[in-house]
Design a protein around this motif. Structure first.
Motif, PDB file in Angstrom:
ATOM      1  N   LEU A 186       7.154   2.378   0.781  1.00  0.00           N
ATOM      2  CA  LEU A 186       5.819   2.783   0.350  1.00  0.00           C
ATOM      3  C   LEU A 186       4.761   2.151   1.253  1.00  0.00           C
ATOM      4  N   ALA A 187       3.726   2.922   1.578  1.00  0.00           N
ATOM      5  CA  ALA A 187       2.588   2.372   2.314  1.00  0.00           C
ATOM      6  C   ALA A 187       1.855   1.380   1.418  1.00  0.00           C
ATOM      7  N   PRO A 188       1.125   0.417   2.018  1.00  0.00           N
ATOM      8  CA  PRO A 188       0.506  -0.645   1.205  1.00  0.00           C
ATOM      9  C   PRO A 188      -0.326  -0.150   0.028  1.00  0.00           C
ATOM     10  N   ASP A 189      -1.288   0.756   0.273  1.00  0.00           N
ATOM     11  CA  ASP A 189      -2.150   1.203  -0.827  1.00  0.00           C
ATOM     12  C   ASP A 189      -1.389   2.113  -1.787  1.00  0.00           C
ATOM     13  N   GLU A 190      -0.418   2.860  -1.276  1.00  0.00           N
ATOM     14  CA  GLU A 190       0.429   3.683  -2.135  1.00  0.00           C
ATOM     15  C   GLU A 190       1.242   2.792  -3.082  1.00  0.00           C
ATOM     16  N   ALA A 191       1.756   1.682  -2.552  1.00  0.00           N
ATOM     17  CA  ALA A 191       2.507   0.744  -3.387  1.00  0.00           C
ATOM     18  C   ALA A 191       1.614   0.145  -4.465  1.00  0.00           C
ATOM     19  N   ALA A 192       0.402  -0.240  -4.098  1.00  0.00           N
ATOM     20  CA  ALA A 192      -0.515  -0.835  -5.077  1.00  0.00           C
ATOM     21  C   ALA A 192      -0.820   0.137  -6.205  1.00  0.00           C
ATOM     22  N   ARG A 193      -0.998   1.414  -5.884  1.00  0.00           N
ATOM     23  CA  ARG A 193      -1.262   2.402  -6.939  1.00  0.00           C
ATOM     24  C   ARG A 193      -0.053   2.555  -7.855  1.00  0.00           C
ATOM     25  N   ALA A 194       1.154   2.527  -7.258  1.00  0.00           N
ATOM     26  CA  ALA A 194       2.372   2.631  -8.070  1.00  0.00           C
ATOM     27  C   ALA A 194       2.509   1.436  -9.003  1.00  0.00           C
ATOM     28  N   TRP A 195       2.183   0.246  -8.510  1.00  0.00           N
ATOM     29  CA  TRP A 195       2.248  -0.949  -9.359  1.00  0.00           C
ATOM     30  C   TRP A 195       1.213  -0.858 -10.477  1.00  0.00           C
ATOM     31  N   ALA A 196       0.016  -0.369 -10.133  1.00  0.00           N
ATOM     32  CA  ALA A 196      -1.078  -0.310 -11.106  1.00  0.00           C
ATOM     33  C   ALA A 196      -0.737   0.615 -12.272  1.00  0.00           C
ATOM     34  N   GLU A 197       0.081   1.644 -12.025  1.00  0.00           N
ATOM     35  CA  GLU A 197       0.447   2.562 -13.103  1.00  0.00           C
ATOM     36  C   GLU A 197       1.180   1.853 -14.238  1.00  0.00           C
ATOM     37  N   LEU A 198       1.848   0.749 -13.934  1.00  0.00           N
ATOM     38  CA  LEU A 198       2.592   0.008 -14.950  1.00  0.00           C
ATOM     39  C   LEU A 198       1.703  -0.967 -15.729  1.00  0.00           C
ATOM     40  N   ARG A 199       0.463  -1.113 -15.303  1.00  0.00           N
ATOM     41  CA  ARG A 199      -0.505  -2.004 -15.950  1.00  0.00           C
ATOM     42  C   ARG A 199       0.009  -3.442 -16.082  1.00  0.00           C
ATOM     43  N   PRO A 200       0.468  -4.051 -14.995  1.00  0.00           N
ATOM     44  CA  PRO A 200       0.914  -5.447 -15.097  1.00  0.00           C
ATOM     45  C   PRO A 200      -0.269  -6.379 -15.278  1.00  0.00           C
ATOM     46  N   VAL A 201      -0.016  -7.518 -15.915  1.00  0.00           N
ATOM     47  CA  VAL A 201      -1.061  -8.516 -16.044  1.00  0.00           C
ATOM     48  C   VAL A 201      -1.142  -9.370 -14.788  1.00  0.00           C
ATOM     49  N   ALA A 202      -0.042  -9.399 -14.020  1.00  0.00           N
ATOM     50  CA  ALA A 202      -0.023 -10.137 -12.752  1.00  0.00           C
ATOM     51  C   ALA A 202       0.962  -9.479 -11.805  1.00  0.00           C
ATOM     52  N   VAL A 203       0.695  -9.590 -10.519  1.00  0.00           N
ATOM     53  CA  VAL A 203       1.585  -9.088  -9.472  1.00  0.00           C
ATOM     54  C   VAL A 203       1.809 -10.215  -8.477  1.00  0.00           C
ATOM     55  N   ILE A 204       3.073 -10.462  -8.159  1.00  0.00           N
ATOM     56  CA  ILE A 204       3.416 -11.454  -7.135  1.00  0.00           C
ATOM     57  C   ILE A 204       4.100 -10.705  -6.003  1.00  0.00           C
ATOM     58  N   ALA A 205       3.387 -10.486  -4.907  1.00  0.00           N
ATOM     59  CA  ALA A 205       3.868  -9.639  -3.816  1.00  0.00           C
ATOM     60  C   ALA A 205       4.368 -10.487  -2.656  1.00  0.00           C
ATOM     61  N   PRO A 206       5.639 -10.346  -2.269  1.00  0.00           N
ATOM     62  CA  PRO A 206       6.159 -11.097  -1.121  1.00  0.00           C
ATOM     63  C   PRO A 206       5.559 -10.594   0.186  1.00  0.00           C
ATOM     64  N   GLY A 207       5.638 -11.449   1.210  1.00  0.00           N
ATOM     65  CA  GLY A 207       4.990 -11.146   2.476  1.00  0.00           C
ATOM     66  C   GLY A 207       5.496  -9.903   3.160  1.00  0.00           C
ATOM     67  N   SER A 208       6.753  -9.510   2.925  1.00  0.00           N
ATOM     68  CA  SER A 208       7.281  -8.323   3.579  1.00  0.00           C
ATOM     69  C   SER A 208       6.826  -7.030   2.904  1.00  0.00           C
ATOM     70  N   VAL A 209       6.074  -7.138   1.798  1.00  0.00           N
ATOM     71  CA  VAL A 209       5.448  -5.970   1.166  1.00  0.00           C
ATOM     72  C   VAL A 209       3.946  -6.106   1.387  1.00  0.00           C
ATOM     73  N   PRO A 210       3.376  -5.399   2.366  1.00  0.00           N
ATOM     74  CA  PRO A 210       1.964  -5.593   2.707  1.00  0.00           C
ATOM     75  C   PRO A 210       1.031  -5.272   1.544  1.00  0.00           C
ATOM     76  N   VAL A 211      -0.003  -6.090   1.403  1.00  0.00           N
ATOM     77  CA  VAL A 211      -1.036  -5.885   0.392  1.00  0.00           C
ATOM     78  C   VAL A 211      -2.384  -5.903   1.101  1.00  0.00           C
ATOM     79  N   THR A 212      -3.244  -4.959   0.765  1.00  0.00           N
ATOM     80  CA  THR A 212      -4.561  -4.875   1.385  1.00  0.00           C
ATOM     81  C   THR A 212      -5.645  -5.235   0.372  1.00  0.00           C
ATOM     82  N   PRO A 213      -6.839  -5.600   0.841  1.00  0.00           N
ATOM     83  CA  PRO A 213      -7.949  -5.847  -0.100  1.00  0.00           C
ATOM     84  C   PRO A 213      -8.219  -4.637  -0.994  1.00  0.00           C
ATOM     85  N   HIS A 214      -8.084  -3.415  -0.448  1.00  0.00           N
ATOM     86  CA  HIS A 214      -8.286  -2.217  -1.273  1.00  0.00           C
ATOM     87  C   HIS A 214      -7.231  -2.143  -2.378  1.00  0.00           C
ATOM     88  N   GLY A 215      -5.973  -2.427  -2.035  1.00  0.00           N
ATOM     89  CA  GLY A 215      -4.910  -2.410  -3.032  1.00  0.00           C
ATOM     90  C   GLY A 215      -5.136  -3.448  -4.112  1.00  0.00           C
TER      91      GLY A 215
END
Length: 340
Positions: free
Chosen positions: A115-144
């Motif tokens: 998954l692309a970084p922002d695509e991954a963030a949207r997929a995670w957001a659908e689950l409504r987590p209270v926290a996300v711990i993202a490892p370095g090999s899964v890119p995260v952007t300020p937009h995500g």
């Protein structure tokens, strides 16, 4: 149209009212006990009676309803990543998950590979987590990160070599691994040091900084470092060992213990004595490396914060408005054995 087979009737779904009647307590008490609410004082016998009643009835609290009442879920999302199959990461994940369960969080691992970084963030957001711990090999952007926060995530935490603006950061500076290994070799009198770089591109996130740390230590000690690409095959190791004498090296730091053991066996097969002609050190401090002859020197790594990591995550969730925090997570220690 496909007809689904009829399911046998299981009877009505047990409710918290059923548990309350069986345990002879109020529904509020059932909620306090099963949600591990410590704000209300409830005796141990009562807690035990409620849990036994819930077990007897097969009652399980409704996660969605609990989230609705609390205003947020208790789900902590751990996106899966291409992490090396090292004991360090297994210990880290096990300790984090068990600690979060102790604090009544539900830990969910999510497949994010491809998954692309922002695509991954949207997929995670659908689950409504209270926290996300993202490892370095899964890119995260300020937009995500902004997407996750708008969806209700109270804490977004990155785990890797560099922080991301807007997120809390658990820094694992892999340069320390290479630095520790080469400083050990310098102390043993070695000055011409090879650094094995794995051919697997999935390990580049870890291997690159380890090489940078090795170069940093070598420069400060007046030594030279030579990068040695190596695929994880016996043929590749034998080819490197066959031209070893032309390299003029007196030591080698391998990316990890697996690569160190692979190369050390090839060097021995080529008649090169370890450590007399070439000192060898790996990383991970694996059990198998201790069983070799000569026993393998290695860099032992630990991931630790001053505060237990699960407690740190809980604090960040409970105080979501805090400024992004940065915590150095990686601790290294060189273990000297016979190979160096």
């Amino acid at each position: 149209m496909i007809q689904l087979p009829e399911q046998p009737a299981e009877g009505p779904v047990p409710t918290s009212a059923d548990v309350a009647r069986l345990a002879r307590v109020s529904r509020a008490t059932v909620s306090y006990v099963l949600n591990n609410n410590t704000a209300v004082r409830i005796s141990d016998p009562t807690r035990r009676r409620v849990r036994e009643a819930a077990t007897e009835l097969g009652y399980v609290p409704h996660a969605a309803a609990r989230s609705l009442r609390a205003g947020h879920s208790r789900m902590v999302l751990l996106p899966t990543a291409n992490l090396p199959p090292a004991p360090l990461h297994h210990r880290f994940l096990h300790g984090l998950e068990s600690g979060l369960r102790r604090l009544d969080y539900t830990v969910v691992q999510y497949g994010s590979i491809g998954l692309a970084p922002d695509e991954a963030a949207r997929a995670w957001a659908e689950l409504r987590p209270v926290a996300v711990i993202a490892p370095g090999s899964v890119p995260v952007t300020p937009h995500g990160i902004a997407v996750l926060r708008r969806s209700g995530a109270r804490a977004v935490i990155t785990l890797g070599p560099q922080p991301v603006p807007g997120a809390h950061a658990l820094i694992t500076d892999q340069r320390e691994v290479g630095d520790s290994a080469v400083r050990h070799l310098l102390e043993r009198g070695r000055r011409r040091i090879g650094v094995v770089m794995p051919g697997d591109p999935g390990l580049a996130l870890f291997a690159g900084p380890r090489l940078a740390g090795a170069r940093r230590a070598a420069e400060s000690g007046g030594a030279r470092v030579e990068e040695l690409p190596l695929r994880y095959t016996e043929e590749s190791a034998a080819g490197l060992a066959a031209r070893w004498h032309t390299l003029g090296l007196d030591a080698v730091f391998a990316y990890d213990d697996s690569y160190a053991m692979l190369l050390m066996r090839a060097l021995q097969d080529a008649g090169i004595e370890v450590p007399a002609e070439t000192a060898v050190i790996g990383a991970d401090d694996s059990m198998l490396g201790r069983l070799l002859r000569p026993r393998l020197s290695s860099v032992r790594m630990e991931l630790a914060t001053v505060q237990p990591l699960a407690d740190l995550v809980d604090r960040l969730v409970r105080y979501p408005g805090a400024e992004p925090e940065r915590h150095e997570l990686l601790r290294t220690r060189t273990v000297h054995r016979e190979s160096s």
